[in-house]
Design a protein around this motif. Structure first.
Motif, PDB file in Angstrom:
ATOM      1  N   ASN A 120     -58.699 -36.139   1.762  1.00  0.00           N
ATOM      2  CA  ASN A 120     -58.655 -37.761   0.892  1.00  0.00           C
ATOM      3  C   ASN A 120     -57.400 -38.402   2.199  1.00  0.00           C
ATOM      4  N   ALA A 121     -57.108 -38.917   3.553  1.00  0.00           N
ATOM      5  CA  ALA A 121     -56.354 -39.700   3.935  1.00  0.00           C
ATOM      6  C   ALA A 121     -55.867 -41.370   3.721  1.00  0.00           C
ATOM      7  N   GLY A 122     -55.915 -41.522   2.594  1.00  0.00           N
ATOM      8  CA  GLY A 122     -55.421 -43.175   2.506  1.00  0.00           C
ATOM      9  C   GLY A 122     -57.265 -44.021   2.141  1.00  0.00           C
ATOM     10  N   LYS A 123     -57.406 -44.533   3.006  1.00  0.00           N
ATOM     11  CA  LYS A 123     -58.862 -45.371   2.912  1.00  0.00           C
ATOM     12  C   LYS A 123     -60.301 -44.136   4.274  1.00  0.00           C
ATOM     13  N   THR A 124     -59.640 -43.346   4.719  1.00  0.00           N
ATOM     14  CA  THR A 124     -60.396 -42.366   5.271  1.00  0.00           C
ATOM     15  C   THR A 124     -60.239 -40.524   5.159  1.00  0.00           C
ATOM     16  N   ARG A 125     -61.343 -40.360   5.079  1.00  0.00           N
ATOM     17  CA  ARG A 125     -61.763 -38.771   4.670  1.00  0.00           C
ATOM     18  C   ARG A 125     -61.564 -37.906   5.996  1.00  0.00           C
ATOM     19  N   GLY A 137     -59.301 -10.304  16.008  1.00  0.00           N
ATOM     20  CA  GLY A 137     -58.032 -10.172  15.976  1.00  0.00           C
ATOM     21  C   GLY A 137     -57.399 -11.057  14.480  1.00  0.00           C
ATOM     22  N   SER A 138     -56.084 -11.230  14.741  1.00  0.00           N
ATOM     23  CA  SER A 138     -55.661 -12.836  13.708  1.00  0.00           C
ATOM     24  C   SER A 138     -56.182 -14.037  14.300  1.00  0.00           C
ATOM     25  N   TRP A 139     -56.231 -14.436  15.138  1.00  0.00           N
ATOM     26  CA  TRP A 139     -56.230 -16.018  15.573  1.00  0.00           C
ATOM     27  C   TRP A 139     -56.902 -16.759  14.378  1.00  0.00           C
ATOM     28  N   ARG A 140     -56.991 -17.770  14.359  1.00  0.00           N
ATOM     29  CA  ARG A 140     -57.398 -19.000  12.852  1.00  0.00           C
ATOM     30  C   ARG A 140     -56.957 -20.113  13.449  1.00  0.00           C
ATOM     31  N   GLY A 141     -58.350 -21.518  13.015  1.00  0.00           N
ATOM     32  CA  GLY A 141     -57.158 -23.147  13.945  1.00  0.00           C
ATOM     33  C   GLY A 141     -58.418 -23.504  12.774  1.00  0.00           C
ATOM     34  N   VAL A 142     -57.926 -24.492  13.021  1.00  0.00           N
ATOM     35  CA  VAL A 142     -58.634 -25.872  11.495  1.00  0.00           C
ATOM     36  C   VAL A 142     -59.440 -26.971  12.801  1.00  0.00           C
ATOM     37  N   VAL A 143     -60.115 -26.969  12.554  1.00  0.00           N
ATOM     38  CA  VAL A 143     -61.050 -28.091  13.711  1.00  0.00           C
ATOM     39  C   VAL A 143     -61.820 -29.476  12.298  1.00  0.00           C
ATOM     40  N   ASP A 144     -61.495 -30.534  12.863  1.00  0.00           N
ATOM     41  CA  ASP A 144     -61.417 -31.991  12.158  1.00  0.00           C
ATOM     42  C   ASP A 144     -62.965 -32.209  12.627  1.00  0.00           C
ATOM     43  N   PHE A 145     -63.928 -33.343  12.138  1.00  0.00           N
ATOM     44  CA  PHE A 145     -64.466 -34.091  11.823  1.00  0.00           C
ATOM     45  C   PHE A 145     -64.694 -35.313  11.222  1.00  0.00           C
ATOM     46  N   GLU A 146     -65.740 -36.776  11.923  1.00  0.00           N
ATOM     47  CA  GLU A 146     -64.997 -37.667  11.288  1.00  0.00           C
ATOM     48  C   GLU A 146     -65.962 -38.133  10.360  1.00  0.00           C
ATOM     49  N   ASP A 147     -66.957 -37.048   9.819  1.00  0.00           N
ATOM     50  CA  ASP A 147     -68.163 -37.586   9.212  1.00  0.00           C
ATOM     51  C   ASP A 147     -68.400 -36.313   8.646  1.00  0.00           C
ATOM     52  N   THR A 148     -69.647 -36.311   8.022  1.00  0.00           N
ATOM     53  CA  THR A 148     -69.733 -34.463   7.004  1.00  0.00           C
ATOM     54  C   THR A 148     -71.075 -34.917   7.347  1.00  0.00           C
ATOM     55  N   GLY A 149     -72.050 -35.003   9.139  1.00  0.00           N
ATOM     56  CA  GLY A 149     -73.425 -34.898   8.972  1.00  0.00           C
ATOM     57  C   GLY A 149     -73.198 -34.868  10.746  1.00  0.00           C
ATOM     58  N   PRO A 150     -74.209 -33.718  11.283  1.00  0.00           N
ATOM     59  CA  PRO A 150     -75.084 -33.069  10.709  1.00  0.00           C
ATOM     60  C   PRO A 150     -75.024 -31.151  10.440  1.00  0.00           C
TER      61      PRO A 150
END
Length: 260
Positions: free
Chosen positions: A96-101, A111-124
């Motif tokens: 939760n980031a204020g009024k948005t999620r 290897g050792s690569w890691r990354g984070v991907v953001d989505f605006e909603d849960t679907g699909p």
């Protein structure tokens, strides 16, 4: 007691539209501030239509024109083509980031690569992902723009979107605010004792509200229905004019309505 004495003894404040109690010097000072606001709005309008909107349009057009990368792409081709990568899901999380999620997926590659991907909603796709599953990522200009698994695809927050109508609405809003602020400021400088029709209450505030509402409706409607962005600037004055015309018809009728 006379009627005039009774009127003065009621203790009622003067009308908000009254301009007689404000000194000419203060009125001219407010006029200068309004003209400065007008200049700032003009700069914002010019930047929107001359810089931000064209850049966003070119960025979105480049993404739509992008194709899958060939087997052995050159550095120039690799920059604008769509490459495919395979990753494993480490975890999913919703913050939760204020009024948005924010919906995040942590991916792990070779290897050792890691990354984070953001989505605006849960679907699909987001709601179906589980740790350990393999997903296919589409990368464009070093950003993961699409994540897919089993034929289900979802755009990430980094995927370019057609937000041009919103830019056009914001630019139009800045332009109309510039016009109104300039007119109100010039009137205060030229006629510091007689600017009732150009006071904030009631006409100035209503005009700002009508302009803001018209820009929001035009921008959101164009973006949700696929209307070209260049329809928004001429549509906003038309919508605002219709609202003002409608209010001009309704308000006199309400004032003439007999009281019981």
């Amino acid at each position: 007691m006379s009627a005039r004495a009774r009127a003065h003894s009621t203790g009622r404040p003067p009308s908000k539209g009254s301009t007689g109690r404000q000194s000419p010097g203060r009125t001219r000072f407010i006029g200068i501030l309004l003209i400065l606001l007008s200049l700032i709005s003009v700069v914002a309008c010019c930047l929107t239509f001359a810089l931000w909107l064209p850049n966003d349009r070119d960025h979105y057009d480049d993404y739509r024109a992008a194709r899958a990368c060939p087997a052995h792409p050159t550095a120039r081709v690799r920059k604008n083509c769509l490459s495919t990568w395979h990753f494993a899901v480490v975890k999913t999380a919703t913050e939760n980031a204020g009024k948005t999620r924010r919906h995040e997926v942590t991916l792990k590659g070779e290897g050792s690569w890691r990354g984070v991907v953001d989505f605006e909603d849960t679907g699909p796709l987001f709601k179906r992902l589980k740790p350990g599953e393999q997903v296919t990522a589409t990368v464009w200009r070093r950003d993961i723009v699409v994540l897919s698994r089993g034929g289900v695809r979802q755009d990430t927050s980094d995927a370019p979107r057609d937000a041009l109508p919103i830019y056009a609405a914001l630019g139009t809003l800045a332009g109309l605010v510039a016009v109104q602020a300039c007119v109100y400021g010039v009137i205060r400088l030229a006629r510091p004792r007689s600017y009732r029709l150009f006071a904030w209450f009631p006409y100035g505030g209503w005009m700002i509200a009508v302009i803001l509402l018209s820009c929001l409706v035009a921008g959101i409607t164009a973006m949700s229905t696929g209307i070209p962005w260049w329809i928004v600037p001429p549509a906003v004055p038309v919508m605002a004019g219709l609202v003002v015309w409608g209010l001009g018809l309704l308000l006199p009728l309400r004032r003439r309505r007999p009281t019981t």
